[in-house]
Design a protein around this motif. Structure first.
Motif, short mmCIF file in Angstrom:
data_model
loop_
_atom_site.label_atom_id
_atom_site.label_comp_id
_atom_site.label_asym_id
_atom_site.label_seq_id
_atom_site.Cartn_x
_atom_site.Cartn_y
_atom_site.Cartn_z
N CYS A 76 0.68 -0.94 -0.03
CA CYS A 76 -0.18 0.01 -0.02
C CYS A 76 0.76 1.21 0.00
O CYS A 76 0.68 2.28 -0.81
CB CYS A 76 -0.92 -0.14 1.25
SG CYS A 76 -2.33 -1.17 1.15
N ALA A 77 1.90 1.21 0.90
CA ALA A 77 2.78 2.38 0.88
C ALA A 77 3.59 2.83 -0.50
O ALA A 77 3.69 3.78 -0.85
CB ALA A 77 3.74 2.12 1.80
N ALA A 78 3.82 1.37 -1.20
CA ALA A 78 4.47 1.87 -2.54
C ALA A 78 3.35 2.16 -3.51
O ALA A 78 4.08 3.14 -4.36
CB ALA A 78 4.93 0.32 -3.01
N ALA A 79 2.22 1.76 -3.49
CA ALA A 79 1.23 2.08 -4.53
C ALA A 79 0.84 3.67 -4.12
O ALA A 79 0.62 4.41 -5.10
CB ALA A 79 -0.22 1.36 -4.32
N ARG A 80 0.85 3.96 -2.91
CA ARG A 80 0.59 5.31 -2.66
C ARG A 80 1.33 6.53 -3.15
O ARG A 80 1.37 7.72 -3.22
CB ARG A 80 0.39 5.63 -0.98
CG ARG A 80 -0.77 5.11 -0.53
CD ARG A 80 -2.01 6.12 -0.65
NE ARG A 80 -1.78 7.35 0.22
CZ ARG A 80 -1.64 8.40 -0.17
NH1 ARG A 80 -1.49 8.56 -1.46
NH2 ARG A 80 -1.39 9.42 0.64
N ALA A 81 2.59 6.10 -3.34
CA ALA A 81 3.63 7.00 -4.03
C ALA A 81 3.07 7.56 -5.38
O ALA A 81 3.57 8.68 -5.98
CB ALA A 81 4.99 6.31 -4.34
N LEU A 82 2.11 6.79 -6.06
CA LEU A 82 1.78 7.22 -7.29
C LEU A 82 0.16 7.41 -7.36
O LEU A 82 -0.10 7.96 -8.38
CB LEU A 82 1.92 5.80 -8.30
CG LEU A 82 3.46 5.55 -8.48
CD1 LEU A 82 3.43 4.32 -9.19
CD2 LEU A 82 4.21 6.68 -9.33
N GLU A 83 -0.52 7.12 -6.37
CA GLU A 83 -1.97 7.28 -6.20
C GLU A 83 -2.48 7.82 -5.09
O GLU A 83 -1.86 7.83 -3.97
CB GLU A 83 -2.77 5.98 -6.53
CG GLU A 83 -2.65 5.06 -5.51
CD GLU A 83 -3.13 3.91 -6.02
OE1 GLU A 83 -4.12 3.26 -5.33
OE2 GLU A 83 -2.94 3.22 -7.18
N PRO A 84 -3.68 8.62 -5.10
CA PRO A 84 -4.10 9.26 -3.83
C PRO A 84 -4.81 8.43 -3.07
O PRO A 84 -5.03 7.33 -3.31
CB PRO A 84 -5.21 10.33 -4.48
CG PRO A 84 -5.71 9.57 -5.72
CD PRO A 84 -4.62 8.98 -6.20
N PRO A 85 -4.96 8.93 -1.56
CA PRO A 85 -5.60 7.85 -0.59
C PRO A 85 -7.07 7.70 -0.93
O PRO A 85 -7.80 8.65 -1.63
CB PRO A 85 -5.40 8.63 0.86
CG PRO A 85 -5.33 10.10 0.12
CD PRO A 85 -4.68 9.93 -1.11
N ARG A 86 -7.55 6.46 -0.90
CA ARG A 86 -9.00 6.35 -0.98
C ARG A 86 -10.06 6.14 0.29
O ARG A 86 -11.19 6.30 0.40
CB ARG A 86 -9.01 4.95 -1.54
CG ARG A 86 -8.42 4.80 -3.06
CD ARG A 86 -8.87 5.76 -4.00
NE ARG A 86 -8.16 5.87 -5.32
CZ ARG A 86 -8.55 6.57 -6.16
NH1 ARG A 86 -9.44 7.18 -6.15
NH2 ARG A 86 -7.60 6.50 -7.26
N TRP A 87 -8.97 5.87 1.37
CA TRP A 87 -9.92 5.88 2.53
C TRP A 87 -9.21 6.77 3.79
O TRP A 87 -8.09 7.10 3.95
CB TRP A 87 -9.52 4.36 3.33
CG TRP A 87 -10.06 3.50 2.43
CD1 TRP A 87 -9.59 2.64 1.34
CD2 TRP A 87 -11.53 2.80 2.59
NE1 TRP A 87 -10.36 1.68 1.04
CE2 TRP A 87 -11.66 1.59 1.50
CE3 TRP A 87 -12.40 3.05 3.50
CZ2 TRP A 87 -12.70 1.03 1.47
CZ3 TRP A 87 -13.54 2.20 2.96
CH2 TRP A 87 -13.50 1.02 2.25
N CYS A 88 -10.11 7.36 4.73
CA CYS A 88 -9.48 8.44 5.97
C CYS A 88 -8.96 7.46 6.78
O CYS A 88 -9.63 6.35 7.29
CB CYS A 88 -10.87 9.11 6.42
SG CYS A 88 -10.28 9.97 7.83
#
Length: 74
Positions: A34-46
């Protein structure tokens, strides 16, 4: 790259307990993917309340809005 602007945490709240990408508990399992994917995309959950956020991706960045905790921009 734009700077991540976090909204203030709720008064008296502890550190975020939820993954902002998958919505799972951060205490239970590691979230390296998830941390790796968050480098390229916005958060989806609060990360504070685990609500699904309204996300808008723009050419110059993104914004994600939680109805309880406000807006995050990146």
């Amino acid at each position: 790259m734009t700077e991540l602007v976090e909204p203030p945490a709720p008064a008296g709240a502890a550190a975020p307990g939820w993954c902002d990408r998958c919505g799972g508990s951060v205490a239970g399992a590691p979230h390296e993917a998830c941390a790796a994917a968050r480098a390229l995309e916005p958060p989806r959950w609060c990360a504070h309340c685990r609500r699904r956020m309204k996300v808008q991706v723009l050419p110059v960045g993104w914004s994600a809005v939680c109805v309880e905790h406000g807006e995050i921009r990146g």
